[in-house]
Design a protein around this motif. Structure first.
Motif, short mmCIF file in Angstrom:
data_model
loop_
_atom_site.label_atom_id
_atom_site.label_comp_id
_atom_site.label_asym_id
_atom_site.label_seq_id
_atom_site.Cartn_x
_atom_site.Cartn_y
_atom_site.Cartn_z
N ASN A 40 0.39 -0.80 -0.45
CA ASN A 40 -0.37 -0.02 0.29
C ASN A 40 0.69 0.97 0.13
OD1 ASN A 40 -2.34 -1.78 0.58
ND2 ASN A 40 -2.52 -1.28 2.20
N HIS A 78 -8.99 3.22 -11.44
CA HIS A 78 -8.68 2.50 -10.53
C HIS A 78 -9.76 2.51 -9.19
CE1 HIS A 78 -5.50 1.25 -13.10
NE2 HIS A 78 -4.81 2.34 -13.63
N HIS A 80 -10.95 0.74 -7.53
CA HIS A 80 -11.18 -0.42 -6.37
C HIS A 80 -9.75 -0.58 -5.80
CE1 HIS A 80 -9.40 -1.84 -10.37
NE2 HIS A 80 -8.55 -2.39 -9.27
N ARG A 81 -8.76 0.13 -6.43
CA ARG A 81 -7.76 0.20 -5.35
C ARG A 81 -6.62 2.06 -4.94
NH1 ARG A 81 -3.18 -0.72 -8.09
NH2 ARG A 81 -3.54 0.06 -10.45
N HIS A 94 -4.63 0.64 -3.33
CA HIS A 94 -4.28 -0.22 -1.68
C HIS A 94 -4.49 -1.75 -2.59
CE1 HIS A 94 -8.26 0.89 -1.37
NE2 HIS A 94 -8.12 1.57 -1.71
N TRP A 128 -2.43 -8.04 -9.62
CA TRP A 128 -3.49 -7.82 -8.67
C TRP A 128 -5.03 -8.56 -9.08
CZ3 TRP A 128 -8.51 -5.80 -7.79
CH2 TRP A 128 -8.77 -4.97 -6.27
N ASN A 130 -8.79 -8.88 -8.20
CA ASN A 130 -10.21 -8.70 -7.53
C ASN A 130 -11.38 -10.08 -7.30
OD1 ASN A 130 -11.86 -7.23 -6.38
ND2 ASN A 130 -13.26 -6.23 -8.60
#
Length: 131
Positions: A40, A78, A80-81, A94, A128, A130
């Motif tokens: 992160n 992005h 979701h991050r 993150h 990454w 999801n």
């Protein structure tokens, strides 16, 4: 061909050739942040503290990522991050991925150029998912 047309043509060519930047980066400090993929990471908005009066703010890299206006925050990329931290207006990843390596600018209160450009260098190739 008129002089005005030529000036506009070269201005558009300059903006296109330099990734949409319209400010002179030679006079803007560059801050570098190194990170490992999968961790992160928080990028501070240069010149902004928890005591700053921020009416509007925009985080950009090659596209607009986050926009804050009043009490409303929109995450354009992005979702979701990436989040905008409410107290400091820092950009939080993150987690961060290798594809996030780029130069980021934080534009505050409609200023034409940032206090500094933040270069994020992400090492590794964490993928990454999801799930």
């Amino acid at each position: 061909m008129s002089t005005g047309f030529v000036a506009i043509f070269f201005a558009l060519a300059f903006v296109n050739a330099y990734g949409g930047r319209v400010f002179d980066v030679t006079t803007i400090p560059l801050q570098t942040v190194l990170s490992e993929a999968g961790s992160n990471v928080t990028l501070a908005c240069p010149g902004v503290t928890e005591h700053s009066l921020v009416l509007m703010l925009e985080w950009r890299s090659h596209v607009k990522l986050v926009e804050y206006m009043g009490e409303s925050t929109t995450v354009w990329e992005h979702r979701h991050r990436i989040t905008l931290l409410p107290d400091t207006f820092s950009l939080h990843f993150h987690p961060v991925t290798a594809e996030d390596s780029a130069e980021y600018s934080c534009l505050v209160n409609n200023r034409p150029k940032p206090e500094a450009v933040v270069r994020l260098v992400v090492q590794g190739d964490h993928i990454w998912c999801n799930a």
